[in-house]
Each structure stands twice: as C-alpha cells, then as structure tokens.
Design a protein around this motif. Sequence first.
Motif, mmCIF file in Angstrom:
data_model
loop_
_atom_site.group_PDB
_atom_site.id
_atom_site.type_symbol
_atom_site.label_atom_id
_atom_site.label_comp_id
_atom_site.label_asym_id
_atom_site.label_seq_id
_atom_site.Cartn_x
_atom_site.Cartn_y
_atom_site.Cartn_z
ATOM 1 N N ILE A 1 -22.983 -14.303 7.001
ATOM 2 C CA ILE A 1 -23.136 -12.980 6.399
ATOM 3 C C ILE A 1 -22.337 -12.932 5.103
ATOM 4 O O ILE A 1 -21.194 -13.388 5.044
ATOM 5 N N ARG B 1 -17.427 -13.113 14.366
ATOM 6 C CA ARG B 1 -18.616 -12.272 14.243
ATOM 7 C C ARG B 1 -19.387 -12.551 12.957
ATOM 8 O O ARG B 1 -20.611 -12.539 12.948
ATOM 9 N N THR C 1 -16.131 -1.604 6.744
ATOM 10 C CA THR C 1 -15.792 -0.227 6.382
ATOM 11 C C THR C 1 -16.222 0.730 7.500
ATOM 12 O O THR C 1 -15.446 1.577 7.946
ATOM 13 N N TYR C 2 -17.462 0.534 7.981
ATOM 14 C CA TYR C 2 -17.956 1.387 9.059
ATOM 15 C C TYR C 2 -17.083 1.245 10.312
ATOM 16 O O TYR C 2 -16.660 2.231 10.906
ATOM 17 N N LEU D 1 -18.539 -6.200 3.937
ATOM 18 C CA LEU D 1 -17.780 -5.012 3.518
ATOM 19 C C LEU D 1 -18.378 -3.729 4.102
ATOM 20 O O LEU D 1 -17.640 -2.816 4.482
ATOM 21 N N VAL D 2 -19.709 -3.665 4.177
ATOM 22 C CA VAL D 2 -20.353 -2.484 4.762
ATOM 23 C C VAL D 2 -19.978 -2.375 6.240
ATOM 24 O O VAL D 2 -19.538 -1.328 6.721
ATOM 25 N N ASP D 3 -20.128 -3.499 6.967
ATOM 26 C CA ASP D 3 -19.816 -3.512 8.401
ATOM 27 C C ASP D 3 -18.353 -3.152 8.666
ATOM 28 O O ASP D 3 -18.035 -2.350 9.538
ATOM 29 N N SER E 1 -20.705 -8.945 0.583
ATOM 30 C CA SER E 1 -21.188 -7.579 0.374
ATOM 31 C C SER E 1 -21.589 -6.943 1.702
ATOM 32 O O SER E 1 -21.290 -5.780 1.961
ATOM 33 N N GLU E 2 -22.236 -7.744 2.549
ATOM 34 C CA GLU E 2 -22.658 -7.218 3.844
ATOM 35 C C GLU E 2 -21.465 -6.992 4.778
ATOM 36 O O GLU E 2 -21.395 -6.002 5.496
#
Lengths: 273, 273
Positions: free
Chosen positions: B3, B32, B13-14, B9-11, B6-7
């Motif tokens: 992964i 992961r 942060t959430y 960072l989204v995961d 950029s991807e």
Amino acid sequence: MKIKRSERLVDLTYYLITHPFEIVSLTYFSDRFQAAKSSVSEDLAIIKKRFESQKIGKLETIPGASGGARFIPRLAKEDQEVMVQDLIDEINHTERLLPGGFIYLSDILGNPKWLQVIGKVIANQYLDQDIDTVMTVATSGIAVAQSVASYLNVPFKIVTRDPKVTEGSTVSVNYVSGASGQRVEKMELSRRSLEEGTNVLVVDDFIRSGGTIEGMRSLLAEFKANLIGSAVVVENLVGKSDKPKDYQTLISVAQIDEDQKTIEFALGSLFDS
Amino acid sequence: MKIKRSERLVDLTYYLITHPFEIVSLTYFSDRFQAAKSSVSEDLAIIKKRFESQKIGKLETIPGASGGARFIPRLAKEDQEVMVQDLIDEINHTERLLPGGFIYLSDILGNPKWLQVIGKVIANQYLDQDIDTVMTVATSGIAVAQSVASYLNVPFKIVTRDPKVTEGSTVSVNYVSGASGQRVEKMELSRRSLEEGTNVLVVDDFIRSGGTIEGMRSLLAEFKANLIGSAVVVENLVGKSDKPKDYQTLISVAQIDEDQKTIEFALGSLFDS
C-alpha cells in the motif's frame, strides 16, 4: 504556504469524516491548500478508494466547476451485518433478563464503541431519505439518538415522560404503556423543538409493547411533522401480535432462558432479506 | 498487497481519530500495510505535524521496538477558548430564560456540532487523570456525558431520578434539590454499573443550586468510587454562595434581562487564569 499531497490527505480525511453529508468544494480546498483543483481532485480520488476498501463509507463526487465531494457513511449490508453480529456475540450468554421481559442494556448503551456501531447501522437505513431530525424518548434512547444523528449530521430531539422545567412550554400526548395495555402515560416535547413539515426519524433502544413508538407517532402528528421511519436496537415482544410492524429492529430475541436469566439474540428485521 | 504512502495516510488518519488514547503499534501497521517500520514512522511524523497545525490534537509517539503512537485530542487553551466563544456567540442574544432561573439549552444539547465542542473541551481538562468512566444524571446531561466519554474513549453511566425497570437492582441516595433547599429527591444508579475504586468524572449540562452534583458525590461514596472531577456546561447560580466551588464550568451567566428573557453568557471557570 504550499502544502504537500501527503499533508493534504491528512487534512482532507479528517475534514470529510467529521463533516458527513457536507459538500466539500474543490474551490475551498484548492484555495486553502494553494493547490490546483486537479490536484485536490486526485487527493479525493485516493481517499475515495481507501474509504471504500476500508469500509469507512462512500465519497460521492460532484462534477463540474462548482463541484466537490461529500462523505456519506454508507456501508454494504454485509458489513453492517458483521458489525451487528459482533455486538450480538458481546451480549449473548450474559445475564441480561430483567423482570417483565425487560433486558439490561445499560453497559452497551454507555459504551462509545457499540454506540458507534448502532448509530452507523441505523443511519445507513435512512441515508437517502432526507431526514431533518432524529427523535427519541428519555432516558435510554438518548444515546442511540445522539449517535444516529451524528452520522446523519442532523440534530436530535428528546421527548420526556415527566414535565421538565428546563424545556419551556411543551406539547403532550397520552399513550398506552405496558404489554397488556394497562397504563396510560403522558409524553411531551418542548414546543419550540419541531417545526411543521420536519422529516423525523424515531429511534429507541428497546421495544416491548410498541406503546412508546405509538406515542411518538401521535406526538409527531400534533406537531404536523412527517414520520419517515422508526428503528429500535433490541426488540422483545411480549405476547404475540399479528399487527404488521412499522419499525425496523437491529437485534431481536431468539430465545429466553428464564432460569439462567440469559437470552439468545439474533439479527433483527433490518437484516431480513 | 503493498500500500502506498498516500493510501496509508488516509487509513492511519482515520484509525487514529476513531481510536483516541489507543496505542497504535508500529508492528501492527507495518504488517497490515506490508511496509517497513521506518516508513510507518515517517507516516506518523507527517500526521503528527498536521494534527498539531490543524488543531486536531496531539500524536504522542512511543519510542522503541514495541513503540507506536497514540492520538490524544489535546487542544491548546486558547483554541478551546475560541471554540467555546463560538458557542457563546450562538446562544447570546436569544430568548433562553425560563422561570426559576432555568435556561433553555435543548437545541444546543441536541446538536452534534456543539456537543463535539462541549465534549472536546471538557475532556481536555481530564486527559491526564486516568478517568475510567464518565457519569451524569438523566435526562439532559446524557448527551454531554456521551460526547465527553467518546473523546476520553471510556464508557459513561447514567444516574436516574425515577426508578427504571430496565436497570435491574440499584443503589440510591437522597439529595437536596432546588436553590433554597426546599425539596429532597432521590437518585439511583444500577448496582452493576460501577466497580469499587473506579475513577469517575461527573458531568452535567446545567447547574443552578449544586444539589445534583452533591447527590452524585454521595452516590459515588456509596459505590466506593473515586470522584476525580466535576464539569458543567452552563452555570447559573441562584442566590450568592461563598462556598468554594468544586466543579468547573464551560460557560457562566454574566447578565440576565428578565424583561427580554435574554441572558448574556461568558466564559466559565475553566478559562479563569
């Protein structure tokens, strides 16, 4: 100051999650980040893909110059089912049966993690129905209402059973409480709480006779508000009823062991195919 | 599947935002994401910087092989002040005064946006005090408790004024209600709600005479639980009192106009320097 993609992704993810249903315009973010609209568009595409693969929700994109995106916490039915099944596994095989067919749920209804599951799954049934407000009756439905309302990004209203001096003037109705219809009670809502024509979603933590939901229905009629739907966390109908149910349930009771005071729970009507 | 940053960072942060106080281990995320620990470490450094500059909170990093990071929704005092001042601007100059010194707040306490502000700011006073549970009294304090509890990532308990059949067996205390001490009432909490030695934060939406807070104090003594602190959203003391206050307030009443039924609000004791 120019902000890098990696940094923009953190900001955007946070913003979208904390503002469900709000349209995030490309213009706003391209100004804020001093980035081209096309770059922000690419950021949103990355987020959209991750939100879907991580089952966080959908990112709806609105095309055009005035376009943007909005986060809808929409989940596939099978993912909702997994979440509710986790909750059922948590409450199964524990001593929860109380006298009169009531069920102890205070621990679940006071746990932010389970309230998130409950709120997210109930909200999912009404994402496209233009709900203006969520309504519940005090006390135990409040946490459910707050969680559902936060996912729909709308306010919630609390109907009370006893006159509350902190509400100002109220409108009240009588309703029949109890499984055998033996008591008439009163519920009321602050007059300035609801405007005519408001689209209302009624939620509650527990249903036994359906009298409370019935009462909220007549209260909404008094306010000339529109009842869009009703959803309840746990249903334990006492006595059989052939009346068609006009509410959805997350969890139903499959079996009761009066000796062990345990109950076996199953997926509710929400998951009927 | 590998992964990209950029991807990730989204995961991340959430995940961090939805799991305050939980330690996110580098090992868990490097597995992961199939990424080197050093890469995940760099991801966390980017997030840490953005969370601070965007006033989302602090990312505390734990060094070492078993290290990781945890998100603490910690805000600078001046940022908390700005948030509460926004709320004050919203409620100032509106008709809110009710008979008996009560104040209409149902709209605010039913609005997810303001509940987030209230929850975040109250939680901020107790981030380092090892709170195990938040407690409030029904009805109007519940939404406040739920919001504070979600930021502290702990459960909350609801004390009721009328016997609730859905709670099972309860422990009750008597307390004096009303500004001139004219009524003795009863409040109770489900016996299985609180264990001995639990660290409790008491919250409520409104304080007028302090009787309710006093009652919760004696209830906690019955349960041999530890009262760590008390916080209230709006204070409107009726009559002067020289007693030192053992609770904190978000908002206080600066001036009352009985004719216009309006009240002028100001920052509460939380913001005393």
